[in-house]
Design a protein around this motif. Structure first.
Motif: not given
Length: 556
Positions: A362-367, A369-378, A382-383, A429-431
């Motif tokens: 659950g931590a990867d989804e919640l926080a 944690g997946y590597i592809y989140f580095h590429k989130a446009p905003s 990401a939220h 906050p999403a940031e």
């Protein structure tokens, strides 16, 4: 784990002729079994496979109480706030069973009120024979599984912890054409039983959704202005409340951030609670696995009673079909990750007396944690992706942890999916929740910096998926699987894949083999009910779910 099974509106008065279907889930509850009918519930049957974790003497189900003689309850799960509820509402309990509070809450405020006041992981079926109504509910993230079989034209309802217990019914002539699907998480359903004992859906109501705060009194009552301290405090509380067990507790330990945090907190709190036995931790991998090496460092730091399970490619491939049978899924990354968890769960059951297992799911989804989140446009996107992953957990990681442990009669508890913890974390906050300085789950790591809970090299260890970390970087587990499956599927068969499987068409021979094996066990299933899509990284051009195929993968 336990297993629940129920049938209402049966075409036959002899509902016990369906015993073989109920026994399909006997692995979930190896300690005791009961199946019963009752004159108050004609053409109905309730079955229960028990894994005894709390109240050995009075905890068998279906649960009935002297004060509520027309109520029947079967449930799988843990209600962590049952004592808080007792204190708040002056409930008089007849057993030590945590789930007894479900009956008291229902009598106090009705079924929606009941579900809104439960802090835990659960799937239940409650029958009010006096009102002739059936209620079915499931926790927000679907940590505990539940399937339903509906035949609207015949007034039949079936409920089971796993689909296989209903699919077995479907083989019989009177159940041909039944529709089998998951009970949606965060939903409570109400059914009526008419004068002919047929069942009809009255309502389906959402009692909670991802990110929505608890409506009940929580273990942590006050939060301060510092989000790092709040994260730390709430995760400690999530681990502490899950210590509720009369059986030995242990923890899966991959050596990654998530399971290491949970194991370290668990060890500290077990000492504070003066638990009489050492906490066992369990790591698994092949020779050269970075996970095994990292877990060894963690275990030495936290001083757990550590076990390492080393498996060969041949041992893993030998259980592949059995894993798919238990999963009831053909998702690629779910199957890859499940083989290791299936084997380590088997070891725990056969070699130790530990029954209740903590995990880091659950931590990867919640926080993020997946590597592809580095590429989130905003931050906003990401939220939204985090919420989507949380909502779909019951098809993927949550399904994996449930089935792999339940296959061997264990119970899994994931503190990162605690209701209060998740709702607070998602309110930040999403940031703040995005990767920072090239490191995913930065805020979670920062919350435990300087606590000596973990060595810094583990606290800041880069993300390594469980399905990758069990193998060496010289040859990944997914490569072993791809090579193996290529020898089992011929080109002619693979080239006909679109015709054979027009929905979720497999694009590799590995995926084709998984689908073919799934169809062998569960032919003609509705994809949306079992595997709605293949789990894949977002915001990339990836064609494989392994993080090791991504350009920004970092050796751990």
């Amino acid at each position: 784990m336990c297993g629940i099974w129920a049938l209402f509106g049966s075409p036959s008065a002899d509902v016990f002729k369906y015993l073989d279907a109920c026994l399909r889930i006997k692995h979930r509850g190896p300690d005791a079994f009961r199946i019963e009918g009752d004159h108050h519930l004609p053409k109905s049957c309730l079955g229960f496979h028990r894994l005894c974790v709390i109240d050995d003497l009075h905890g068998m189900q279906p649960l009935r109480l002297r004060n509520f003689p027309y109520l029947y309850l079967i449930y799988n799960g843990e209600i962590y706030n049952h004592r808080l509820l007792q204190d708040e509402f002056d409930f008089i309990y007849e057993t030590a069973l945590d789930g007894e509070c479900i009956l008291h809450l229902y009598k106090k405020g009705g079924i929606e009120y009941c579900a809104q006041h439960l802090d835990g992981e659960f799937a239940f079926t409650l029958v009010d024979a006096e009102k002739r109504q059936i209620y079915v509910g499931r926790d927000t993230f679907g940590v505990r599984p539940a399937f339903r079989m509906i035949m609207k034209d015949k007034g039949i309802l079936g409920i089971c912890s796993e689909a296989k217990g209903l699919i077995e019914l479907e083989k019989k002539e009177e159940y041909k054409g039944a529709h089998i699907e998951q009970v949606p998480p965060g939903i409570v359903e109400t059914y009526s039983i008419d004068k002919e004992d047929k069942v009809h859906l009255i309502s389906s109501k959402r009692f909670n959704k991802t990110g929505e705060p608890p409506k009940y009194r929580t273990l942590v009552t006050e939060l301060g202005p510092d989000p790092l301290k709040n994260i730390q405090m709430l995760l400690y509380a999530a681990v502490r409340k899950r210590l509720m067990s009369h059986r030995r507790i242990g923890c899966f330990l991959s050596g990654g951030l998530d399971s290491s945090l949970i194991a370290a907190i668990l060890i500290r709190q077990s000492r504070e609670e003066a638990i009489s036995y050492p906490i066992q931790t369990f790591a698994i991998g092949m020779e050269g696995s970075p996970d095994v090496a990292a877990a060894r460092k963690v275990a030495a730091h936290i001083k757990s009673e550590h076990h390492e399970v080393i498996f060969t490619a041949e041992e893993a491939l030998a259980v592949l079909d059995e894993v798919i049978y238990h999963l009831e899924s053909y998702d690629i990354t779910t199957i890859r990750a499940s083989v290791g968890m299936f084997l380590v769960s088997k070891y725990v059951r056969e070699k130790t007396d530990t029954v209740v297992m903590y995990s880091g799911e659950g931590a990867d989804e919640l926080a993020q944690g997946y590597i592809y989140f580095h590429k989130a446009p905003s931050p906003k996107e990401a939220h939204e992706e985090s919420i989507r992953l949380m909502d779909d957990l019951y098809f993927y990681d949550v399904l994996r942890t449930d089935r792999c442990t339940a296959a061997h009669g264990l119970e899994v508890r994931p503190p990162f999916l605690d209701h209060q913890f998740t709702s607070y974390f998602l309110s930040l906050p999403a940031e703040l929740r995005q990767p920072k300085d090239g490191i995913e789950k930065h805020i979670l790591r920062k919350a435990f910096e300087g606590t000596d809970l973990l060595p810094d090299e583990i606290l800041w260890r880069p993300k390594e998926a469980f399905s990758d970390g069990v193998s060496s970087t010289a040859k990944s587990w997914f490569q072993v699987l791809q090579e193996h499956c290529a020898t089992l599927i011929c080109d002619a068969e693979f080239n006909a894949r679109a015709k054979l499987y027009p929905v979720n068409t497999p694009q590799t021979k590995e995926a084709f083999y998984y689908r073919k094996t799934f169809e062998k066990f569960y032919p003609g299933r509705d994809c949306d009910a079992f595997t709605p899509y293949f789990w894949m990284p977002k915001w990339t051009n990836a064609t494989d779910p392994s993080a090791r195929t991504l350009s920004n993968y970092k050796l751990s």
